[in-house]
Each structure stands twice: as structure tokens, then as C-alpha cells.
Motif scaffolding. Structure first.
Motif, PDB file in Angstrom:
ATOM      1  N   GLY A  32       0.811  -1.209   0.000  1.00 41.21           N
ATOM      2  CA  GLY A  32       0.000   0.000   0.000  1.00 41.21           C
ATOM      3  C   GLY A  32       0.844   1.258   0.000  1.00 41.21           C
ATOM      4  O   GLY A  32       0.542   2.220  -0.720  1.00 41.21           O
ATOM      5  N   ILE A  33       1.905   1.253   0.805  1.00 42.43           N
ATOM      6  CA  ILE A  33       2.803   2.410   0.848  1.00 42.43           C
ATOM      7  C   ILE A  33       3.485   2.585  -0.501  1.00 42.43           C
ATOM      8  O   ILE A  33       3.591   3.699  -1.030  1.00 42.43           O
ATOM      9  CB  ILE A  33       3.846   2.231   1.969  1.00 42.43           C
ATOM     10  CG1 ILE A  33       3.146   2.189   3.333  1.00 42.43           C
ATOM     11  CG2 ILE A  33       4.876   3.350   1.934  1.00 42.43           C
ATOM     12  CD1 ILE A  33       4.086   1.861   4.479  1.00 42.43           C
ATOM     13  N   ARG A  34       3.912   1.464  -1.075  1.00 40.44           N
ATOM     14  CA  ARG A  34       4.593   1.516  -2.372  1.00 40.44           C
ATOM     15  C   ARG A  34       3.680   2.076  -3.461  1.00 40.44           C
ATOM     16  O   ARG A  34       4.087   2.904  -4.286  1.00 40.44           O
ATOM     17  CB  ARG A  34       5.052   0.111  -2.750  1.00 40.44           C
ATOM     18  CG  ARG A  34       5.829   0.026  -4.051  1.00 40.44           C
ATOM     19  CD  ARG A  34       5.995  -1.424  -4.474  1.00 40.44           C
ATOM     20  NE  ARG A  34       4.695  -2.051  -4.706  1.00 40.44           N
ATOM     21  CZ  ARG A  34       4.536  -3.367  -4.836  1.00 40.44           C
ATOM     22  NH1 ARG A  34       5.550  -4.178  -4.714  1.00 40.44           N
ATOM     23  NH2 ARG A  34       3.324  -3.860  -5.067  1.00 40.44           N
ATOM     24  N   ASP A  35       2.409   1.646  -3.461  1.00 42.19           N
ATOM     25  CA  ASP A  35       1.480   2.111  -4.486  1.00 42.19           C
ATOM     26  C   ASP A  35       1.190   3.603  -4.345  1.00 42.19           C
ATOM     27  O   ASP A  35       1.037   4.317  -5.344  1.00 42.19           O
ATOM     28  CB  ASP A  35       0.175   1.314  -4.398  1.00 42.19           C
ATOM     29  CG  ASP A  35       0.341  -0.131  -4.857  1.00 42.19           C
ATOM     30  OD1 ASP A  35       1.384  -0.424  -5.475  1.00 42.19           O
ATOM     31  OD2 ASP A  35      -0.558  -0.946  -4.593  1.00 42.19           O
ATOM     32  N   THR A  36       1.108   4.085  -3.096  1.00 42.57           N
ATOM     33  CA  THR A  36       0.879   5.516  -2.881  1.00 42.57           C
ATOM     34  C   THR A  36       2.044   6.327  -3.433  1.00 42.57           C
ATOM     35  O   THR A  36       1.850   7.363  -4.090  1.00 42.57           O
ATOM     36  CB  THR A  36       0.702   5.814  -1.386  1.00 42.57           C
ATOM     37  OG1 THR A  36      -0.421   5.090  -0.886  1.00 42.57           O
ATOM     38  CG2 THR A  36       0.477   7.300  -1.151  1.00 42.57           C
TER      39      THR A  36
END
Length: 699
Positions: A259-263
Motif C-alpha cells: 500500500g505504501i509503495r502504491d501511494t
């Protein structure tokens, strides 16, 4: 004699003692002792012995080991070289000497990438295994760490110092000299100099707002730090930037959050709004007043105690989303915790701050009841003198780094002699030792082979599940059996080292595999190793040793014979497949094996009887105390509880029964409940002279 000179003598004594007892050369003993320190400090993932020394053209090549497979260490290749000498006085080494040693590592690394060099090495040798791993993983290596460990003093700056690049891969070097080792062993301090200089090294100061008043217990600041700056800091310090408990947490669960990576990749401008940010601590900071407000210029011993996944994920984004990273900003709460308070305060900040991904206290904190209970047993329980002993002693459990050195160091010379007799150095064990013994007995030798910290993480998760409400299964019986396991493990180390069949190397893997195999085969027979007998004798029996050597020889055979495609034997030992091969093999044990075993139901009966005795003693103790306090005391307790509306009707009923002695007699269960109720009332403010007197008598 200075403290450093004393540590110098102690580490030489430890190395020589291990070398003599286990039949090793001093360099191997030094590597194993200090390798544990480097692993626990977060400098490396694990310490794998892989010695090579040779010549290539006019260059001397040398390496003693490495810090695990780069694919399991965020793309970091760590190479280790040791410098150990036995000298009467503490040595001092200069920069030229250190550079020569680092050049040997660089030259080995250069040659390891050449097929012609690898072709000239014996495929079963440790040097070939390391060179082959370097070649096979080169495309996945992002960073190279060169580490020198020495028992000399080196006074120059030497922690994570940039040293150019090899094939566009940045290289840093670090020196763990005698002073730095001493600071870690005695105080748990991992860095020689961990100063994060935002201005000099990371692009500029960070604007901050003071978030604490003048009378606050801790000085606290709020900051917003650019993502690329945070990534650069993490790239320099690596997982050591994370407070040790969070570091273990990330090793267990994976550092990069999708999730952090996608943001970062898709909505970098929204990162600050979506992310909870970081909680960090530092020993001290350098903050300057400027026209734009307060600016953070430096931080000593910066540690991220919440937000480890955020930090690691931002660092990982440097590869695939470097441009987007320039739009990422992260909020940070920075608390200034003086070093003398760090052991107490930082773990609590870490524990209470981790809300996004909860870090269970049972898993990682030295002040968890599990560690405190084991520490209590080790300070209280005398162990039998054994067949060859002449006095009872104790085993010292160190739940926090530096406890043993602190306990010994604060005594006078005469008191130290008494302490050394009560707690012999050979009867010392740490948290990672405990995890090694327990996971070996849980038939997880492949986890033990992954190194002290990763193995401890696995063990901690199991303890978290098993602890329950009160950890009642971790009692004196459990502690006695833990000590028996320690005795067996260390005796097996010695036996393997002196065995004629032992080919050298991989001893740590062979030992854990051998014991796990014997435990496994005993279980198949419906038996278990007779740990009670080992505890009583404080030694292993001849039948047990013979069986262990059968298992150990076969363990060596399995570890040295990996399947096709696997050439690095240390990495093979870390795989579950390696354990399955050994577990499935049929071994011919001596006929005397049964003398070292005990039927499983008989071993369980020992535990039941011991716990029944303890329960009976606790019951009797509760009844004695209830009667000793007397009916008048319990009447006052009832009156206070009613006035303050503290107890339920059921609780009041139990207290009234105690107040009716001798007309009505509380049973053993009611006595235990009454004391538990009393404890709650005392916590709620109830006071009475009888309670203070009882506390004095117990003390």
C-alpha cells in the motif's frame, strides 16, 4: 588498569577459552563471539564463517565471513575480515593498517567475480561457496558493506564511511574496534559514531516545531521530512536506523508494504495525507534558530521506533519511483531521550507508538514478563553441584545487553570473586542463546541456522502465542529443562569440534541439526531426552553423547551434500529442505540410547507432579497468610471496600468469609481469591499497617 584494558583481557580470555574448549583456532572463536554482537546490533543479518586467504598476482586476498545472502538482506553484501592478536597490552592500529585489511576484502571481491578464479578453488571449500554466491547474486546486490572486527583500538571515524563504488554499487566500510565492542557488550551501544548530519551529508536541515513545554519530561519536536532525504539516511545506516525491536519486527514480516509503495508510485503528493508518519528518538540534537524558524541540523543516535515499514518502503522506491519520491513528504515526531534513559523509555515509546502494525510486547521487549520471570529463576535457583562439582552455583540469564558486565563491574575486587564463583562465566546465557536452544528442541534447526536475530524473532512469535494470560507453563520445571538443553548444546559443540570425522566448518549448523535429529527420533519412539537427569548431573551421559555423535556425523553429511544447483552450504543449512532430508533419514544409534531417554508419559508425569507440588505450596501459603492477617484485618478490608464501592457482591462475600474466621473457614480457593482481591484494593488505595509489615517480612 583501565576499563578498556580489562575488556581487552576479558575478550582474549573468552576467545582462548572457547578455542580450547571447542577445539577451534582463535580466529574462528573471535569471529563467532563478535559475529553475535554484529548480528544483535543490526550491522548484519547473520554471521557466516567463510574463511579464505590466498594470492592473486601480487595481491593478498582475505575474508573471514559474510553477513548473509544479499537477497535476504535488502540487496546488501556484507563482507567481514577479522584482526585478532593476543597481546599483553591493548594494541592501537592506524588508518594505513586498516586500509590494508580492507584492500584484502576488496581484492577478494574483485577476484570472486572472475570465473577463472572460482575454477581454481575446491568446490567444497568455504571460499568457493562465498565466491560463487557473490557471482550468482551480483546483479541483485545494491550495496557493499566492508566490516573489520579487531581487538585493537582504532581512533578514526569508522562507521558506515563511504568508500567509492564497485561496478556502480556504493561501498562503505565500518570498523568494530575494541572500544566499540566494549561499549556494545557493556552498555548495549551499537555505534561508535551514529551522528546523522542533515546539512553535511543529506542535503540540508529539516524544519521543526517544538512540541513540548519547558516542564515536559522529554523534549519533543514535530517535523516534515522529504522522502528522498529519509531514503538517503536509510541507505546510509540501513536497518540499524530502526530501533532494534522494530528491526526484528520487520525481519519477521517483510519490510516493503504494498500500500505504501502504491501511494508513492501513483499518488506521491497524497503521501503526507495518507500516511501516519514516523515516531523517532535521538540521544541529542543540534537545532538552530533561523529566519524560517527552528532547523534540525544534526541528530545523535537517531532511531525510528514507529514507521519502519514506511521508511523501508520509501527506500525501496528509490529504484522504481525515484522521480515520484521527490514529491513525497513524511511527518515525524522526534523525542529527545538521554542515553541514560534509553533502555527504559525507548522500548515503551516503540511499544505504544506502533499502532499501524502492532509489535507485540511478548515478541520483542526485554521487560516482558517472560524475560523477567526467567531472569528471576536464574538469580534464585541454585543448580546441583553435579558429579564433579563441590558447590552449588547459578546460571545467569541476561535479558538485556550489558546486565552481566554491569552486575560484575559494580562490585569490588573481593566481591567479584564471590560473584564469579556464584555465576561462572560458562553458566551465562542471553536471550538469543535461549532462543537457539528452544528452537533446536522444537526441531527448527534451519531457523537456528539463519542467525541469532532471525531465529530470536521466530522464537519470540512462538512465545507470544504460548504465554497466554500468565505464562503458567514457564515455571521452574521449564527453567531446569532449559538449562539442561544449554548443557547438551554446549557439550555437543565441544564433541563435534574434537570428532575425527569432523571436516571443519559449519559446526554451528551441525550442532543444531544433530540435537534436533535426536529429539525427532526420540519422539518417534514415544520418548524424549532425559533432561531431568542432565539437570541433576549438570552434565551429559556417555550414552547421550554417543547418540549425539551419530546424529552429528549424519548432519554433517547432509549439510555438505546439497542438491544440484546449491553450492553455498551455509545457505543450504538455512532451508527447510535441508532439515527434511536429515529428519527422514534412518540412523543406527547405539543400543545404549534408551539409557539417555525417558518415556514421554513419564516425563509429563514429572512436570505434573512438580506443578502439583507448587500449587499445593501456593495454596498452603495463601491459607497461612489469610489466617495470619486475622478476622479483624479482613473486617476492615470489607468496610473499606463497601465505602469505596470497589468490589462486586461475590468479592465481598469471599472477604466476609475471611472476616468470620474461625466461625467460618475459607477454603484454599477462597484464600487465593481473597489475596487477589486484596491486591486490587491495595492498588486502588487501601492501606493498612499489616500489609506493610508483611511486605517487610517477605523482603
Amino acid at each position: 588498569m583501565s576499563d578498556l584494558d580489562e575488556f581487552h583481557r576479558q575478550i582474549i580470555a573468552d576467545v582462548q577459552g572457547d578455542a580450547d574448549a571447542l577445539g577451534r583456532i582463535n580466529a574462528t572463536a573471535f569471529f563467532e563471539i563478535t559475529g553475535e554482537y554484529l548480528t544483535e546490533a543490526g550491522e548484519i543479518d547473520s554471521a557466516s564463517w567463510s574463511y579464505f586467504e590466498g594470492k592473486a598476482s601480487s595481491s593478498t586476498l582475505q575474508v573471514h565471513g559474510y553477513g548473509g545472502d544479499p537477497r535476504d538482506a535488502e540487496g546488501i553484501l556484507s563482507l567481514i575480515i577479522c584482526d585478532f592478536e593476543i597481546t599483553p597490552e591493548t594494541r592501537t592500529v592506524n588508518s594505513d593498517y586498516v586500509k590494508r585489511l580492507f584492500k584484502r576484502l576488496v581484492d577478494f571481491l574483485t577476484q570472486a567475480r572472475k570465473a577463472s578464479f572460482r575454477a581454481g578453488l575446491e568446490e567444497s571449500s568455504a571460499g568457493f561457496g562465498l565466491a560463487d554466491m557473490i557471482s550468482a547474486t551480483w546483479s541483485e546486490i545494491d550495496k557493499i558493506k566492508l566490516i573489520l572486527v579487531t581487538n585493537a583500538e582504532f581512533r578514526a571515524k569508522s562507521d558506515g564511511v563511504p568508500a567509492g563504488s564497485i561496478d556502480q554499487k556504493p561501498v562503505t566500510y565500518s570498523v568494530w574496534d575494541l572500544k566499540r565492542l566494549a561499549r556494545f557488550v557493556e552498555q548495549g551501544l551499537t555505534r561508535q559514531s551514529s551522528e546523522v548530519d542533515f546539512v553535511k551529508d543529506f542535503g540540508g536541515p529539516v524544519p521543526v516545531l517544538r512540541a513540548s513545554s519547558g516542564g515536559a519530561a522529554l523534549e519533543t519536536y514535530i517535523a516534515v521530512i522529504p522522502g528522498h532525504q529519509l531514503a538517503s539516511i536509510y541507505d546510509r545506516w540501513g536497518p540499524r536506523l530502526l530501533e532494534s525491536n522494530v528491526r526484528s519486527f520487520l525481519q519477521a514480516r517483510g519490510a516493503v508494504n504494498r500500500g505504501i509503495r502504491d501511494t508513492i508510485a501513483k499518488k506521491p503528493e497524497m503521501f503526507l495525507a495518507y500516511n501516519n508518519g514516523l515516531s523517532a528518538t535521538a540521544d541529542s540534537v543540534d537545532i538552530e534558530e533561523s529566519p524560517k524558524g527552528l532547523m534540525l541540523k544534526k541528530a545523535e543516535n537517531l532511531q525510528i521506533v514507529n514507521g519502519g515499514q514506511t521508511t523501508a518502503s520509501i527506500h525501496a522506491a528509490r529504484k522504481g519511483a525515484a522521480e515520484q519520491l521527490n514529491q513525497v513528504f513524511v511527518q515525524m515526531k522526534l523525542s529527545i531521550v538521554p542515553s541514560e534513559l534509553s533502555d527504559e523509555v525507548v522500548p515503551l515509546i516503540s511499544q505504544f507508538a506502533n499502532s499501524q502494525n502492532k509489535v507485540a510486547a511478548a515478541d520483542f521487549f526485554a521487560n516482558h514478563p517472560f524475560h523477567i520471570r526467567i531472569e528471576g529463576f536464574s538469580r534464585r535457583l541454585l543448580v546441583p553441584a553435579g558429579a564433579d562439582g563441590y558447590r552449588e552455583t547459578k546460571w545467569f540469564y541476561e535479558r538485556a545487553r550489558g546486565q552481566f558486565a554491569d552486575e560484575r563491574g559494580r562490585r569490588t575486587i573481593a566481591e567479584r570473586k564471590i560473584f564469579d564463583a556464584e555465576y561462572p562465566r560458562s553458566q551465562f546465557l542471553s536471550k538469543t542463546d535461549l532462543a537457539k536452544f528452544e528452537n533446536t528442541w522444537s526441531e527448527l534447526p534451519h531457523e537456528v541456522s539463519k542467525g541469532a536475530q532471525k531465529n530470536f524473532t521466530e522464537f519470540a512469535k512462538a512465545i507470544g502465542n504460548r504465554w497466554g494470560k500468565d505464562g503458567s507453563s514457564f515455571d521452574e520445571v521449564w527453567f531446569r529443562r532449559l538449562i539442561a538443553k544449554a548443557i547438551i548444546f554446549r557439550r555437543t559443540e565441544s564433541l563435534v569440534s574434537s570428532a575425527q570425522w569432523y571436516q571443519g566448518g559449519y559446526r554451528a549448523n551441525i550442532v543444531t541439526y544433530a540435537i534436533a535429529k535426536l529429539v525427532h527420533d526420540a519422539e518417534k519412539r514415544g520418548h524424549s531426552v532425559n533432561l531431568e537427569a542432565v539437570w541433576r548431573q549438570q552434565a551429559t551421559s556417555e550414552p547421550l553423547e554417543e547418540a549425539l555423535m551419530v546424529a552429528a556425523e549424519d548432519a554433517q553429511s547432509v549439510i555438505l551434500s546439497p542438491p544440484a544447483g546449491i553450492r553455498n552450504l551455509s545457505e543450504w543449512a538455512k532451508k527447510q529442505g535441508c532439515w527434511k532430508v536429515l529428519a527422514d533419514r534412518q540412523l543406527e544409534y547405539p543400543d545404549t540410547l534408551d539409557d539417555a531417554l525417558v518415556a514421554r508419559d513419564e516425563a509429563a508425569a514429572v512436570v505434573r507432579d512438580a506443578r502439583a507440588d507448587r500449587a499445593m505450596a501456593a495454596s498452603v501459603s495463601a491459607e497461612v497468610r489469610v489466617h495470619h492477617l486475622g478476622p479483624q484485618f479482613w473486617n476492615e478490608v470489607v468496610r473499606w471496600a463497601r465505602q469505596n464501592r470497589r468490589m462486586s457482591p461475590t468479592d465481598i462475600g469471599i472477604l466476609e468469609t475471611c472476616a468470620s474466621i474461625p466461625r467460618r473457614m475459607p477454603n484454599d480457593r477462597q484464600c487465593k481469591f481473597a489475596l487477589a482481591i486484596l491486591e486490587k484494593l491495595v492498588a486502588g488505595g487501601f492501606q493498612h499497617p499489616a500489609i506493610a509489615e508483611a511486605s517487610i517480612e517477605e523482603a
